[in-house]
Design a protein around this motif. Structure first.
Motif, PDB file in Angstrom:
ATOM      1  N   LYS A  80       3.721  -8.271   0.523  1.00 27.69           N
ATOM      2  CA  LYS A  80       2.809  -7.791  -0.522  1.00 27.69           C
ATOM      3  C   LYS A  80       2.301  -6.394  -0.211  1.00 27.69           C
ATOM      4  O   LYS A  80       2.104  -5.596  -1.114  1.00 27.69           O
ATOM      5  N   ASP A  81       2.051  -6.100   1.056  1.00 27.33           N
ATOM      6  CA  ASP A  81       1.490  -4.793   1.401  1.00 27.33           C
ATOM      7  C   ASP A  81       1.845  -4.464   2.856  1.00 27.33           C
ATOM      8  O   ASP A  81       1.097  -4.802   3.771  1.00 27.33           O
ATOM      9  N   LEU A  82       2.985  -3.831   3.026  1.00 27.17           N
ATOM     10  CA  LEU A  82       3.454  -3.547   4.390  1.00 27.17           C
ATOM     11  C   LEU A  82       2.587  -2.507   5.115  1.00 27.17           C
ATOM     12  O   LEU A  82       2.189  -2.750   6.259  1.00 27.17           O
ATOM     13  N   PRO A  83       2.244  -1.359   4.467  1.00 27.46           N
ATOM     14  CA  PRO A  83       1.432  -0.376   5.214  1.00 27.46           C
ATOM     15  C   PRO A  83       0.125  -0.967   5.741  1.00 27.46           C
ATOM     16  O   PRO A  83      -0.255  -0.726   6.895  1.00 27.46           O
ATOM     17  N   SER A  84      -0.560  -1.794   4.938  1.00 30.83           N
ATOM     18  CA  SER A  84      -1.823  -2.378   5.434  1.00 30.83           C
ATOM     19  C   SER A  84      -1.578  -3.247   6.655  1.00 30.83           C
ATOM     20  O   SER A  84      -2.417  -3.309   7.553  1.00 30.83           O
ATOM     21  N   HIS A  85      -0.434  -3.936   6.674  1.00 31.16           N
ATOM     22  CA  HIS A  85      -0.162  -4.800   7.824  1.00 31.16           C
ATOM     23  C   HIS A  85       0.246  -4.008   9.058  1.00 31.16           C
ATOM     24  O   HIS A  85      -0.052  -4.414  10.170  1.00 31.16           O
ATOM     25  N   VAL A  86       0.901  -2.873   8.842  1.00 31.14           N
ATOM     26  CA  VAL A  86       1.196  -2.005   9.995  1.00 31.14           C
ATOM     27  C   VAL A  86      -0.140  -1.572  10.600  1.00 31.14           C
ATOM     28  O   VAL A  86      -0.341  -1.594  11.812  1.00 31.14           O
ATOM     29  N   ARG A  87      -1.095  -1.238   9.726  1.00 30.80           N
ATOM     30  CA  ARG A  87      -2.419  -0.810  10.201  1.00 30.80           C
ATOM     31  C   ARG A  87      -3.132  -1.948  10.948  1.00 30.80           C
ATOM     32  O   ARG A  87      -3.707  -1.741  12.013  1.00 30.80           O
ATOM     33  N   ILE A  88      -3.069  -3.149  10.389  1.00 38.78           N
ATOM     34  CA  ILE A  88      -3.732  -4.312  11.022  1.00 38.78           C
ATOM     35  C   ILE A  88      -3.125  -4.565  12.409  1.00 38.78           C
ATOM     36  O   ILE A  88      -3.829  -4.796  13.391  1.00 38.78           O
ATOM     37  N   ILE A  89      -1.791  -4.494  12.488  1.00 34.43           N
ATOM     38  CA  ILE A  89      -1.112  -4.753  13.770  1.00 34.43           C
ATOM     39  C   ILE A  89      -1.490  -3.658  14.777  1.00 34.43           C
ATOM     40  O   ILE A  89      -1.813  -3.939  15.933  1.00 34.43           O
ATOM     41  N   ALA A  90      -1.481  -2.389  14.324  1.00 35.13           N
ATOM     42  CA  ALA A  90      -1.798  -1.273  15.226  1.00 35.13           C
ATOM     43  C   ALA A  90      -3.232  -1.413  15.745  1.00 35.13           C
ATOM     44  O   ALA A  90      -3.510  -1.190  16.930  1.00 35.13           O
ATOM     45  N   LYS A  91      -4.140  -1.808  14.864  1.00 38.39           N
ATOM     46  CA  LYS A  91      -5.536  -1.957  15.272  1.00 38.39           C
ATOM     47  C   LYS A  91      -5.661  -3.067  16.323  1.00 38.39           C
ATOM     48  O   LYS A  91      -6.327  -2.904  17.345  1.00 38.39           O
ATOM     49  N   PHE A  92      -4.978  -4.175  16.061  1.00 36.57           N
ATOM     50  CA  PHE A  92      -5.020  -5.304  17.007  1.00 36.57           C
ATOM     51  C   PHE A  92      -4.494  -4.877  18.379  1.00 36.57           C
ATOM     52  O   PHE A  92      -4.972  -5.339  19.409  1.00 36.57           O
TER      53      PHE A  92
END
Ligand code: PPS
Length: 288
Positions: free
Chosen positions: A196-208
């Motif tokens: 649904k939203d790949l860029p947001s998940h890249v951000r979530i993973i990077a933050k984690f």
């Protein structure tokens, strides 16, 4: 037709090792390091996708055609396989180690010291698409290596529901990890959400992972990790050079199950697989 070993109560493909006791021992005594990152899934849930995202986050958006089994080794077959273990030694691999696993929550290695825990990214995918994906994967392995399932889809779906496939019951695997979704060192993701939203998940993973990235880099990694982009670098995901295409990159869609499920099979899945999620709060998208 598929043969398994029982390793610490988990069914793994027989070709992973010649010595199941040695593999069980290796896994039970595997020492994690605080900066290890594990990507853990029930098979066919988006492992390769998230591995590539994590690898690019650690490598400033680089795209590598080095085989991903070297960049991001798979714990269970690498540990004691007579050929792989000679090529990759997880124990001496430099930090930070990025490691793939399909182990259950209780069998995944972790530190006995609460303050030394490494990070785990768990990815779950709706079980209907997961079952179809696993069917295609094992069927292809069977054709190419003789080691896999070689029979009709309907029977495979029954084996999947009954937990008679690699890594046993989908529902137990996912629910056990879901119980730990709020642990500070666990990030629980869903395959459909990445769609649904790949860029947001890249951000979530990077933050984690404590790797803050610029918007430009986040967008670039998202573009480089679409299925189409990853297929352009297919050589990295081939299990053997002679393979025409990688069995890890196939259709990559949500809802493909609809062409495989009869109303009867769907009803069985609802009752025997999905009903188990009802009290957990875990929900999936089956089409988007
Ligand atoms: S494995 O063998 O368990 O590690 O396989 P895994 O990587 O978990 O799952 C393979 C499925 O994920 C799909 N895939 C992707 N979907 C969307 N985008 C990207 N970038 C992507 N990369 C892999 C792959 O196509 C398999 O799903 P199916 O449904 O079989 O196509």
């Amino acid at each position: 037709s598929e043969k398994f070993w029982d390793i610490l109560g988990v069914k793994v493909p027989e070709f992973f090792t010649k010595d199941p006791a040695l593999l069980a021992d290796y896994i039970s005594n595997f020492e994690t390091r605080p900066d290890d990152v594990f990507v853990v899934t029930y098979p066919k849930s988006g492992t390769t996708w998230v591995q590539e995202i994590v690898w690019q986050i650690y490598n400033e958006g680089a795209v590598s055609s080095v085989k991903h089994v070297f960049r991001f080794p798979f714990l269970e077959p690498t540990a004691t396989h007579e050929k792989l273990a000679e090529l990759i030694d997880l124990k001496t691999m430099p930090s930070p180690r990025l490691i793939k696993s399909h182990l259950t929550y209780s069998t995944t290695p972790r530190s006995t010291n609460k303050d030394d825990q490494c990070k785990y990214i768990y990815v779950a995918r709706n079980p209907k698409d997961t079952a179809v994906s696993l069917f295609h994967f094992t069927e292809r392995l069977s054709k190419e290596t003789g080691s896999g399932y070689n029979g009709p889809w309907e029977f495979f779906a029954k084996l999947f529901i009954e937990g008679n496939v690699i890594y046993d019951f989908w529902k137990d695997h996912v629910i056990d990890w879901w119980k730990h979704k709020d642990d500070p060192n666990v990030l629980f993701l869903k395959y459909e959400d990445l769609h649904k939203d790949l860029p947001s998940h890249v951000r979530i993973i990077a933050k984690f992972l404590n790797k803050p990235l610029s918007d430009e880099l986040i967008n670039r990694i998202a573009e480089q990790c679409t299925l189409e982009a990853m297929k352009k670098n297919e050589i990295s995901y081939k299990m053997r050079d002679e393979q025409e295409s990688s069995p890890l990159l196939r259709k990559g869609v949500v809802g493909g199950w609809k062409s495989y499920f009869t109303p009867e099979l769907n009803e069985r899945f609802e009752k025997e697989v999905l009903a188990k999620l009802e009290e957990t709060g875990l929900e999936f998208d089956f089409e988007i």
